[in-house]
Design a protein around this motif. Structure first.
Motif, mmCIF file in Angstrom:
data_model
loop_
_atom_site.group_PDB
_atom_site.id
_atom_site.type_symbol
_atom_site.label_atom_id
_atom_site.label_comp_id
_atom_site.label_asym_id
_atom_site.label_seq_id
_atom_site.Cartn_x
_atom_site.Cartn_y
_atom_site.Cartn_z
ATOM 1 N N VAL A 1 40.321 41.533 39.385
ATOM 2 C CA VAL A 1 41.249 42.089 40.333
ATOM 3 C C VAL A 1 41.721 40.619 41.144
ATOM 4 O O VAL A 1 41.175 39.736 41.695
ATOM 5 C CB VAL A 1 40.385 42.632 41.400
ATOM 6 C CG1 VAL A 1 41.603 43.105 42.672
ATOM 7 C CG2 VAL A 1 40.099 43.994 40.817
ATOM 8 N N ARG B 1 44.078 43.413 37.077
ATOM 9 C CA ARG B 1 44.746 44.204 38.213
ATOM 10 C C ARG B 1 45.389 43.116 39.267
ATOM 11 O O ARG B 1 44.377 42.507 39.920
ATOM 12 C CB ARG B 1 43.893 45.292 38.761
ATOM 13 C CG ARG B 1 43.525 46.325 37.598
ATOM 14 C CD ARG B 1 42.414 47.011 37.815
ATOM 15 N NE ARG B 1 41.199 46.470 37.944
ATOM 16 C CZ ARG B 1 40.028 46.975 38.215
ATOM 17 N NH1 ARG B 1 39.862 48.201 38.566
ATOM 18 N NH2 ARG B 1 38.718 46.193 38.230
ATOM 19 N N TYR C 1 40.843 48.539 44.601
ATOM 20 C CA TYR C 1 40.451 48.359 43.217
ATOM 21 C C TYR C 1 38.624 48.319 43.454
ATOM 22 O O TYR C 1 38.150 48.198 42.371
ATOM 23 C CB TYR C 1 40.736 47.237 42.655
ATOM 24 C CG TYR C 1 42.510 47.288 42.328
ATOM 25 C CD1 TYR C 1 43.014 48.165 41.435
ATOM 26 C CD2 TYR C 1 43.276 46.233 42.886
ATOM 27 C CE1 TYR C 1 44.235 48.392 41.092
ATOM 28 C CE2 TYR C 1 44.657 46.516 42.329
ATOM 29 C CZ TYR C 1 45.002 47.341 41.698
ATOM 30 O OH TYR C 1 46.538 47.635 41.335
#
Length: 305
Positions: free
Chosen positions: A9, A33, A91
């Protein structure tokens, strides 16, 4: 698509345009992400809009990537905290912070006013520190709780921060501060599984378009000034592969990557006692004769820029 950063992330600040947008897209293409942060301001830091960040998120999703927009002001203490919270709440984790946001208010020093100084130092230097502080606090808590941390911080300095730039005293000072902040962060945060490196990129963006407009793409089609040329190094520095690299400054443009050597002790003369000012002339001149001359300030006589 590749999987160099699969599952990681990543926060990218100033990610709606130029280098930040290129970084966000490259991380998404590497399987990360991405939290796309951008306050949506103009080149001089005025105005604000949610649209630019949302547009990059849409681009990433169109490529089957995963991204979320964040429009907090990274130079605001609470805004930086909310940015880090966005990653964790969306996330469940945070692995990489890319500090990239900034703007310009260029003037020669004799014309530079207090507001122009404060605004540029705020967005660049505090805008690096505040997200770094909140992210590192989160990672330290994770490490102390016994959860493995393999985190990365990639800061954005500049050639102006390494050697100065005429007409950019505020920007140069802020970017120099980012360079040394990177060294301190690397030293302090290593114990928690966090690395911190910085880049000094050269690319055609809103901030540099007047500098690089005349540099046309070569006949082979490779545009050396495209922002996307800088992003592969940023992605690699954000990956698990780079865990043994920290406290480094990389100059990057086109297909060139250079490790920048920072200040370090050079020629020395030690009297073993206090100097008399009157005797220092030949001493200082001898020291200077045995060291390399400084790289010219950008925009000054003798500079290549």
């Amino acid at each position: 698509m590749n999987d160099l950063c699969a599952g990681r992330v990543v926060i990218v600040t100033g990610a709606a345009r130029g280098l930040g947008r290129a970084h966000a897209l490259a991380f998404a293409q590497a399987g990360a992400r991405v939290v796309v942060n951008d306050y949506g301001v103009g080149l001089d830091g005025t105005g604000a809009s949610t649209s630019p960040a949302a547009e990059v998120v849409a681009e990433i999703k169109a490529l089957d990537g995963d991204a979320v927009a964040n429009v907090d002001d990274v130079a605001s203490w609470n805004g930086a905290a909310q940015l880090v919270s966005t990653a964790i709440e969306t996330y469940g984790r945070l692995d990489v912070l890319v500090n990239n946001a900034g703007f310009l208010r260029d003037r020669m020093l004799v014309n530079l006013n207090e507001d122009e100084w404060d605004a540029v130092v705020r967005v660049h230097l505090k805008g690096h520190f505040a997200p770094l502080r909140h992210a590192s606090t989160h990672w330290r808590a994770e490490a102390k709780a016994g959860r493995p941390v393999d985190a990365r911080v990639i800061n954005t300095s500049s050639g102006a921060g390494l050697q100065g730039s005429v007409g950019q005293g505020n920007y140069s000072a802020a970017k120099a501060g980012i360079a040394t902040l990177t060294l301190v962060a690397a030293a302090e945060l290593a114990r928690y599984g966090i690395t911190c490196n910085a880049i000094a990129p050269a690319a055609r963006t809103r901030m540099t378009e007047h500098t690089f407009t005349a540099m046309a793409a070569p006949t082979d089609g490779f545009d050396a000034m495209a922002p996307a040329n800088v992003s592969p190094l940023v992605v690699w520095l954000g990956s698990a592969e780079s865990r043994d690299v920290t406290g480094r400054m990389f100059e990057v443009d086109g297909g060139r990557i250079t490790v920048a050597d920072g200040w370090r002790p050079g020629p020395t003369s030690d009297k073993g006692a206090r100097w008399d000012p009157a005797e220092l002339g030949p001493v200082v001149r001898d020291l200077l004769a045995h060291t390399q001359p400084p790289v010219p300030v950008y925009g000054s006589s003798g500079s290549l820029a």
